[in-house]
Structure formats: structure tokens, C-alpha cells
Design an enzyme around this catalytic site. Structure first.
Site, short mmCIF file in Angstrom:
data_model
loop_
_atom_site.label_atom_id
_atom_site.label_comp_id
_atom_site.label_asym_id
_atom_site.label_seq_id
_atom_site.Cartn_x
_atom_site.Cartn_y
_atom_site.Cartn_z
N LYS A 13 -55.25 -2.90 -33.07
CA LYS A 13 -54.57 -4.03 -33.71
C LYS A 13 -55.45 -5.27 -33.76
O LYS A 13 -55.54 -5.92 -34.80
CB LYS A 13 -53.29 -4.42 -32.95
CG LYS A 13 -52.18 -3.42 -32.96
CD LYS A 13 -50.91 -4.02 -32.36
CE LYS A 13 -51.03 -4.54 -30.94
NZ LYS A 13 -51.35 -3.54 -29.93
N ARG A 88 -42.87 -7.87 -29.27
CA ARG A 88 -42.96 -6.67 -28.45
C ARG A 88 -41.60 -6.21 -27.95
O ARG A 88 -41.52 -5.17 -27.29
CB ARG A 88 -43.85 -6.94 -27.23
CG ARG A 88 -45.32 -6.57 -27.40
CD ARG A 88 -46.03 -7.12 -26.18
NE ARG A 88 -47.16 -6.39 -25.73
CZ ARG A 88 -48.43 -6.78 -25.93
NH1 ARG A 88 -48.70 -7.82 -26.67
NH2 ARG A 88 -49.40 -6.10 -25.38
N ARG A 127 -63.24 -0.60 -23.58
CA ARG A 127 -63.22 -1.86 -24.34
C ARG A 127 -64.00 -2.96 -23.60
O ARG A 127 -63.92 -3.08 -22.38
CB ARG A 127 -61.77 -2.30 -24.52
CG ARG A 127 -61.63 -3.67 -25.14
CD ARG A 127 -60.32 -3.88 -25.81
NE ARG A 127 -59.17 -3.75 -24.91
CZ ARG A 127 -57.91 -3.78 -25.35
NH1 ARG A 127 -57.66 -3.90 -26.63
NH2 ARG A 127 -56.92 -3.66 -24.50
N ARG A 160 -61.68 -6.57 -19.56
CA ARG A 160 -60.43 -7.23 -19.18
C ARG A 160 -59.90 -6.65 -17.87
O ARG A 160 -59.94 -5.44 -17.66
CB ARG A 160 -59.38 -7.02 -20.28
CG ARG A 160 -59.48 -8.04 -21.39
CD ARG A 160 -58.61 -7.67 -22.56
NE ARG A 160 -57.24 -7.32 -22.21
CZ ARG A 160 -56.28 -7.12 -23.11
NH1 ARG A 160 -56.55 -7.25 -24.39
NH2 ARG A 160 -55.06 -6.79 -22.74
N ARG A 171 -48.77 -0.64 -19.02
CA ARG A 171 -48.68 -1.27 -20.35
C ARG A 171 -48.18 -0.27 -21.39
O ARG A 171 -47.38 -0.62 -22.26
CB ARG A 171 -50.04 -1.85 -20.74
CG ARG A 171 -50.37 -3.09 -19.92
CD ARG A 171 -51.86 -3.38 -19.86
NE ARG A 171 -52.41 -3.71 -21.15
CZ ARG A 171 -53.71 -3.53 -21.47
NH1 ARG A 171 -54.55 -2.99 -20.60
NH2 ARG A 171 -54.13 -3.88 -22.65
P1 AMP Z 1 -52.52 -7.85 -25.27
O1 AMP Z 1 -53.80 -8.61 -25.33
O2 AMP Z 1 -51.72 -7.96 -26.54
O3 AMP Z 1 -52.68 -6.44 -24.81
O4 AMP Z 1 -51.62 -8.60 -24.17
C1 AMP Z 1 -52.05 -8.68 -22.82
C2 AMP Z 1 -50.87 -8.99 -21.92
O5 AMP Z 1 -50.29 -10.25 -22.29
C3 AMP Z 1 -49.72 -8.00 -22.00
O6 AMP Z 1 -49.91 -6.86 -21.18
C4 AMP Z 1 -48.55 -8.86 -21.51
O7 AMP Z 1 -48.60 -9.05 -20.11
C5 AMP Z 1 -48.86 -10.21 -22.16
N1 AMP Z 1 -48.29 -10.32 -23.52
C6 AMP Z 1 -48.98 -10.45 -24.70
N2 AMP Z 1 -48.14 -10.53 -25.74
C7 AMP Z 1 -46.88 -10.45 -25.22
C8 AMP Z 1 -45.58 -10.44 -25.79
N3 AMP Z 1 -45.38 -10.53 -27.12
N4 AMP Z 1 -44.52 -10.33 -24.94
C9 AMP Z 1 -44.68 -10.26 -23.62
N5 AMP Z 1 -45.89 -10.21 -23.01
C10 AMP Z 1 -46.98 -10.33 -23.80
#
Ligand code: AMP
Length: 220
Positions: A13, A88, A127, A160, A171
Site C-alpha cells: 500500500k 482500519r 522491509r 521498523r 498486526r
Molecule cells: P502502518 O505503518 O500503517 O503499518 O501502521 C503502523 C502502526 O500504526 C499500526 O500497527 C498501528 O499501531 C498504528 N496505526 C496506523 N494506522 C492506524 C489506524 N488507522 N488505526 C489504528 N492504528 C493505526
């Protein structure tokens, strides 16, 4: 072009959102990036989010909804945006619809990027992300020209903290339980398009572009 990208972690994404955003000159909005920046800067938002992000759990809806409400009210969102990692949950999707209506805006398409589960794990553990500009790479599938150095800005690449097998499992579970209901949610609203996320980045980008165009022309 007001787009949401849906898909599990590791589906590409972020990479695809970046390509689409650059091509169309519209912002790429990643709630994960916003939360990581807040954590790095040590702001109250970052402090609130840190424990959840580190464990691989979702940050509470009211926190991310607040971020997004502010973001879509900014002038650059009038001509479009690509959301990556938001919504989400169903309450987040409802809140996004309301926030857009309040701004006189609406979604054009929600594109689900589909990738088989066994491939996701490999994509996430390999990654690497640039500390300075956030560009993403993969150690074998999309390596930087010089190991550990960002092609775009020369910044340092890092892994990360939540790209470890335990957080990844948490996740993906959160995705299965809390985010997959959105597939049906957006299908029912006639907004969903599905693209195969396997193959070279450019091929997926071409499929994504075609899917968005098809949705837009149907809506017209
Ligand atoms: P990502 O970079 O999108 O994988 O997001 C990393 C982390 O940020 C996720 O595992 C959540 O802990 C938090 N996070 C990001 N976007 C959201 C969202 N829309 N709702 C809740 N937690 C989020």
C-alpha cells in the site's frame, strides 16, 4: 481523485500510494507515518500511540479519527488524496465518510491490494525504511543501490521496530479481525476495486491506475 488503499501489512500500500500520489500531484496520507513522526518528535500524540504501535495493536479509533479529521480539512485535500492505512475499522470508515461530507468531498474508489499470506511475512521482515524521507525498500525484492542508504535522499535505512515476527503476527490478526469487514463495507457502497498485488512494483502500479480509472469513469 479521493482514494483509499486497503490491504494487509506488506501488501505494498505504502509503495503504491507514493507512486499514485506523485503521479497525480496529490497528498499520500499514511496514519502510520503520522504516528511514527509524532513518536519520533515525542509529542503528546506520539506518547499516546507508542505502546500500541510497539505491540502491533491498533491505536484507539478516537485518536486516529482526530488526526484524519484535521488532515482532510487542509486545503491540499480538496483536489484529492490517497489514504494508506486508514480506515482500519468500521467506526473509522464511518468517521471518514462524515469528515469528507463535512468538507463537501466524497471517496471515488477504495482499492484492495491482494497478496497471499505467506508472501506478506517475507515482505515485512525484509522491509527497510529511510529515516529521513520515509521511502521504503526491500532487501531482496526492491533493494537500494547502496546497502543501508536511501536512493532518493541519501538517508539511513532502518528496520521498523514493529517489523519483527511477533508484532507482524499481531498486526495481521488485527487486520483479519478489525479491517477485513471494510472490504464488504465498501463493496456494498459500490466503491471497491480489487487488484492483484503480486509481481513487479510497476505492474501493480499499472493495475492500480487502471482500477481507479475504471471506478472514476463508472461514477461519472
Ligand atoms: P502502518 O505503518 O500503517 O503499518 O501502521 C503502523 C502502526 O500504526 C499500526 O500497527 C498501528 O499501531 C498504528 N496505526 C496506523 N494506522 C492506524 C489506524 N488507522 N488505526 C489504528 N492504528 C493505526
Amino acid at each position: 481523485m479521493h482514494i483509499v488503499l486497503l490491504g494487509a501489512q506488506g501488501s505494498g500500500k505504502g509503495t503504491q500510494a507514493e507512486i499514485l500520489a506523485k503521479k497525480h500531484g496529490i497528498p499520500h496520507i499514511s496514519t502510520g507515518d503520522i504516528l511514527r513522526a509524532a513518536m519520533k518528535a515525542g509529542t503528546p500524540l506520539g506518547a499516546k500511540a507508542k505502546a500500541y504501535v510497539d505491540r502491533g495493536e491498533l491505536v484507539p479509533d478516537e485518536v486516529v479519527i482526530g488526526i484524519v479529521r484535521e488532515r482532510v480539512a487542509e486545503p491540499d485535500c480538496r483536489k484529492g488524496f490517497i489514504f494508506d492505512g486508514f480506515p482500519r475499522t468500521t467506526p473509522q470508515a464511518d468517521a471518514l465518510a462524515q469528515a469528507l461530507t463535512d468538507q463537501g468531498l466524497a471517496l471515488d474508489a477504495v482499492v484492495l491490494i491482494e497478496v497471499a499470506r505467506d508472501i506478506l511475512m517475507d515482505r515485512m521482515t525484509g522491509r527497510r525504511v529511510c529515516r529521513s524521507c520515509g521511502a521504503t525498500y526491500h532487501v531482496t525484492l526492491n533493494p537500494s543501490k547502496q546497502a543501508g542508504v536511501c536512493d532518493a535522499c541519501g538517508g539511513e535505512l532502518y528496520q521498523r521496530a514493529d517489523d519483527n515476527p511477533e508484532s507482524i503476527r499481531t498486526r495481521l490478526e488485527a487486520y483479519d479481525q478489525q479491517t477485513t469487514p471494510l472490504i464488504e463495507y465498501y463493496r456494498q457502497r459500490g466503491l471497491l476495486a480489487e487488484v492483484d498485488g503480486l509481481g513487479p512494483i510497476e505492474s501493480v502500479a499499472a493495475r492500480l491506475e487502471a482500477a481507479v480509472k475504471a471506478k472514476e469513469s463508472k461514477a461519472r
